[in-house]
Design a protein around this motif. Structure first.
Motif, PDB file in Angstrom:
ATOM      1  N   LYS A  27      61.224 -30.606  38.333  1.00 53.44           N
ATOM      2  CA  LYS A  27      61.879 -29.500  39.024  1.00 53.44           C
ATOM      3  C   LYS A  27      61.442 -29.369  40.466  1.00 53.44           C
ATOM      4  O   LYS A  27      62.231 -29.013  41.333  1.00 53.44           O
ATOM      5  CB  LYS A  27      61.624 -28.184  38.281  1.00 53.44           C
ATOM      6  N   SER A  28      60.183 -29.628  40.730  1.00 55.31           N
ATOM      7  CA  SER A  28      59.702 -29.465  42.099  1.00 55.31           C
ATOM      8  C   SER A  28      60.379 -30.464  43.033  1.00 55.31           C
ATOM      9  O   SER A  28      60.640 -30.163  44.195  1.00 55.31           O
ATOM     10  CB  SER A  28      58.186 -29.616  42.159  1.00 55.31           C
ATOM     11  N   ALA A  29      60.686 -31.645  42.493  1.00 56.72           N
ATOM     12  CA  ALA A  29      61.356 -32.668  43.302  1.00 56.72           C
ATOM     13  C   ALA A  29      62.874 -32.596  43.157  1.00 56.72           C
ATOM     14  O   ALA A  29      63.597 -33.349  43.826  1.00 56.72           O
ATOM     15  CB  ALA A  29      60.866 -34.055  42.905  1.00 56.72           C
ATOM     16  N   LYS A  30      63.355 -31.730  42.279  1.00 56.08           N
ATOM     17  CA  LYS A  30      64.786 -31.635  41.967  1.00 56.08           C
ATOM     18  C   LYS A  30      65.333 -33.012  41.608  1.00 56.08           C
ATOM     19  O   LYS A  30      66.325 -33.503  42.178  1.00 56.08           O
ATOM     20  CB  LYS A  30      65.578 -31.026  43.128  1.00 56.08           C
ATOM     21  N   HIS A  31      64.672 -33.617  40.647  1.00 57.33           N
ATOM     22  CA  HIS A  31      64.989 -34.986  40.265  1.00 57.33           C
ATOM     23  C   HIS A  31      64.943 -35.124  38.756  1.00 57.33           C
ATOM     24  O   HIS A  31      64.054 -34.574  38.101  1.00 57.33           O
ATOM     25  CB  HIS A  31      63.976 -35.939  40.914  1.00 57.33           C
ATOM     26  N   LEU A  32      65.907 -35.844  38.209  1.00 51.15           N
ATOM     27  CA  LEU A  32      65.810 -36.212  36.804  1.00 51.15           C
ATOM     28  C   LEU A  32      66.155 -37.675  36.631  1.00 51.15           C
ATOM     29  O   LEU A  32      66.794 -38.286  37.496  1.00 51.15           O
ATOM     30  CB  LEU A  32      66.676 -35.324  35.900  1.00 51.15           C
ATOM     31  N   SER A  33      65.667 -38.230  35.537  1.00 47.05           N
ATOM     32  CA  SER A  33      65.921 -39.631  35.268  1.00 47.05           C
ATOM     33  C   SER A  33      66.187 -39.826  33.786  1.00 47.05           C
ATOM     34  O   SER A  33      65.719 -39.055  32.939  1.00 47.05           O
ATOM     35  CB  SER A  33      64.742 -40.493  35.732  1.00 47.05           C
ATOM     36  N   SER A  56      68.772 -25.048  42.973  1.00 48.76           N
ATOM     37  CA  SER A  56      67.666 -24.675  42.083  1.00 48.76           C
ATOM     38  C   SER A  56      68.103 -23.687  41.001  1.00 48.76           C
ATOM     39  O   SER A  56      67.316 -23.344  40.116  1.00 48.76           O
ATOM     40  CB  SER A  56      66.515 -24.087  42.896  1.00 48.76           C
ATOM     41  N   MET A  57      69.368 -23.238  41.040  1.00 49.00           N
ATOM     42  CA  MET A  57      69.865 -22.306  40.026  1.00 49.00           C
ATOM     43  C   MET A  57      70.429 -23.021  38.797  1.00 49.00           C
ATOM     44  O   MET A  57      70.789 -22.372  37.821  1.00 49.00           O
ATOM     45  CB  MET A  57      70.951 -21.412  40.630  1.00 49.00           C
ATOM     46  N   PHE A  58      70.528 -24.330  38.837  1.00 53.15           N
ATOM     47  CA  PHE A  58      70.995 -25.053  37.649  1.00 53.15           C
ATOM     48  C   PHE A  58      70.025 -24.813  36.500  1.00 53.15           C
ATOM     49  O   PHE A  58      68.797 -24.877  36.689  1.00 53.15           O
ATOM     50  CB  PHE A  58      71.084 -26.556  37.917  1.00 53.15           C
ATOM     51  N   ASP A  59      70.558 -24.562  35.294  1.00 54.96           N
ATOM     52  CA  ASP A  59      69.665 -24.261  34.185  1.00 54.96           C
ATOM     53  C   ASP A  59      69.680 -25.302  33.074  1.00 54.96           C
ATOM     54  O   ASP A  59      68.874 -25.228  32.144  1.00 54.96           O
ATOM     55  CB  ASP A  59      69.977 -22.872  33.608  1.00 54.96           C
ATOM     56  N   TYR A  60      70.598 -26.258  33.162  1.00 54.54           N
ATOM     57  CA  TYR A  60      70.675 -27.292  32.128  1.00 54.54           C
ATOM     58  C   TYR A  60      71.107 -28.576  32.802  1.00 54.54           C
ATOM     59  O   TYR A  60      71.952 -28.560  33.705  1.00 54.54           O
ATOM     60  CB  TYR A  60      71.732 -26.912  31.083  1.00 54.54           C
ATOM     61  N   PHE A  61      70.547 -29.668  32.345  1.00 59.32           N
ATOM     62  CA  PHE A  61      70.907 -30.972  32.901  1.00 59.32           C
ATOM     63  C   PHE A  61      71.293 -31.900  31.761  1.00 59.32           C
ATOM     64  O   PHE A  61      70.703 -31.850  30.677  1.00 59.32           O
ATOM     65  CB  PHE A  61      69.732 -31.561  33.696  1.00 59.32           C
ATOM     66  N   PRO A 108      84.200 -39.232  29.133  1.00 58.54           N
ATOM     67  CA  PRO A 108      82.738 -39.215  29.022  1.00 58.54           C
ATOM     68  C   PRO A 108      82.300 -38.619  27.683  1.00 58.54           C
ATOM     69  O   PRO A 108      82.949 -37.706  27.164  1.00 58.54           O
ATOM     70  CB  PRO A 108      82.306 -38.301  30.178  1.00 58.54           C
ATOM     71  N   THR A 109      81.214 -39.149  27.128  1.00 56.86           N
ATOM     72  CA  THR A 109      80.659 -38.595  25.896  1.00 56.86           C
ATOM     73  C   THR A 109      79.221 -38.150  26.145  1.00 56.86           C
ATOM     74  O   THR A 109      78.463 -38.817  26.861  1.00 56.86           O
ATOM     75  CB  THR A 109      80.685 -39.616  24.738  1.00 56.86           C
ATOM     76  N   PHE A 110      78.868 -37.043  25.543  1.00 59.35           N
ATOM     77  CA  PHE A 110      77.536 -36.474  25.712  1.00 59.35           C
ATOM     78  C   PHE A 110      76.472 -37.416  25.169  1.00 59.35           C
ATOM     79  O   PHE A 110      76.621 -37.986  24.077  1.00 59.35           O
ATOM     80  CB  PHE A 110      77.470 -35.134  24.988  1.00 59.35           C
ATOM     81  N   LEU A 111      75.389 -37.554  25.924  1.00 57.92           N
ATOM     82  CA  LEU A 111      74.312 -38.453  25.505  1.00 57.92           C
ATOM     83  C   LEU A 111      73.029 -37.674  25.198  1.00 57.92           C
ATOM     84  O   LEU A 111      72.494 -37.726  24.106  1.00 57.92           O
ATOM     85  CB  LEU A 111      74.057 -39.475  26.614  1.00 57.92           C
ATOM     86  N   ILE A 112      72.538 -36.942  26.175  1.00 62.42           N
ATOM     87  CA  ILE A 112      71.276 -36.231  26.013  1.00 62.42           C
ATOM     88  C   ILE A 112      71.207 -35.123  27.058  1.00 62.42           C
ATOM     89  O   ILE A 112      71.849 -35.225  28.107  1.00 62.42           O
ATOM     90  CB  ILE A 112      70.076 -37.199  26.143  1.00 62.42           C
ATOM     91  N   SER A 113      70.444 -34.086  26.772  1.00 60.57           N
ATOM     92  CA  SER A 113      70.338 -32.977  27.713  1.00 60.57           C
ATOM     93  C   SER A 113      68.888 -32.510  27.816  1.00 60.57           C
ATOM     94  O   SER A 113      68.041 -32.882  27.006  1.00 60.57           O
ATOM     95  CB  SER A 113      71.210 -31.805  27.270  1.00 60.57           C
ATOM     96  N   ILE A 114      68.629 -31.685  28.823  1.00 55.69           N
ATOM     97  CA  ILE A 114      67.316 -31.085  28.971  1.00 55.69           C
ATOM     98  C   ILE A 114      67.474 -29.725  29.630  1.00 55.69           C
ATOM     99  O   ILE A 114      68.252 -29.557  30.577  1.00 55.69           O
ATOM    100  CB  ILE A 114      66.367 -32.004  29.778  1.00 55.69           C
ATOM    101  N   SER A 115      66.750 -28.759  29.092  1.00 59.30           N
ATOM    102  CA  SER A 115      66.736 -27.432  29.690  1.00 59.30           C
ATOM    103  C   SER A 115      65.824 -27.439  30.911  1.00 59.30           C
ATOM    104  O   SER A 115      64.870 -28.217  30.981  1.00 59.30           O
ATOM    105  CB  SER A 115      66.226 -26.430  28.663  1.00 59.30           C
ATOM    106  N   SER A 116      66.095 -26.558  31.850  1.00 56.15           N
ATOM    107  CA  SER A 116      65.278 -26.511  33.068  1.00 56.15           C
ATOM    108  C   SER A 116      63.849 -26.034  32.808  1.00 56.15           C
ATOM    109  O   SER A 116      62.993 -26.146  33.669  1.00 56.15           O
ATOM    110  CB  SER A 116      65.939 -25.583  34.100  1.00 56.15           C
TER     111      SER A 116
END
Lengths: 111, 115
Positions: free
Chosen positions: B68-74, B28-33, B44-52
């Protein structure tokens, strides 16, 4: 102009040898990294350098020694190569600790 | 100890349809995905990101959703194109503060978009 370039692209060597992989970036980034992608496809951090200073060393054997002569270069020297060192090694650089630019990788095969 | 998990090693989608790639994390300490895309014999090449602190980020055909509550991204790709065929890595930033931090990657999902 390649932003992050690694040499060599392929490296086949015998067990027990010492080899080096070179990495150079022309992006002006402050931070450079070495990642290892093993047979299970995980990309794992090995080292991180910021302005020539070692920042991260993630439980990598002593046989692996990174060297950063300046902030544009981060080389990886491996002593006494073992079969388990066979992997693809990626160099990367970043300015903001999240958006990385990767090199195309060095496929190391130890026989 | 996998802190970032991509449980689907592969996904096949028809051209023009939606591709949905999933990623779960444990820390849960990750701040960027981030999502990275990798073609064979390339890095690998960067595609897209999201802040927590956000739950959605969109860039053209690519949208990343964070729960964040599910600790899931898509990652959603709409519409999918054959050129999107690649391995997609989910990554999370572990920030130690100052100049210290690194990305932790999942194992990747190989996307095949069929014409």
């Amino acid at each position: 102009d390649t932003a992050v370039s690694q040499t060599p692209k392929y490296l086949v060597t015998q067990m027990g040898n010492d080899k080096s992989i070179k990495c150079e970036q022309n992006l002006g980034h402050d931070t450079m990294y070495w990642y290892k992608q093993d047979s299970k496809k995980f990309l794992k951090i090995m080292f991180s350098y910021n302005n020539k200073e070692l920042i991260i060393n993630e439980t990598v054997p002593n046989r692996f020694s990174p060297k950063s002569p300046d902030k544009a270069h981060l080389n990886l020297h491996i002593n006494s190569l073992e079969l388990g060192d066979s992997a693809v090694y990626f160099c990367a650089s970043s300015q903001n600790l999240w958006r990385y630019t990767f090199g195309s990788g060095t496929r190391l095969t130890v026989v | 100890d996998q802190q970032v998990k991509q449980n689907s090693p592969s996904l096949s989608v028809q051209e023009g349809r939606i591709s949905i790639l999933n990623c779960d994390y444990t820390n849960s300490m990750f701040d960027y995905f981030l999502w990275y895309k990798k073609y064979p014999a390339e890095g690998p090449t960067f595609l897209i990101s999201i802040s927590s602190i956000k739950d959605k980020n969109e860039d053209g055909r690519f949208t990343v959703f964070l729960n964040k509550s599910a600790k899931h991204l898509s990652l959603h790709i709409v519409p999918s194109q054959p050129g999107d065929s690649a391995v997609y890595f989910c990554a999370a930033r572990k920030n130690y503060g100052g100049s210290q931090g690194n990305l932790i990657f999942g194992k990747g999902t190989k996307l095949s978009v069929k014409p």
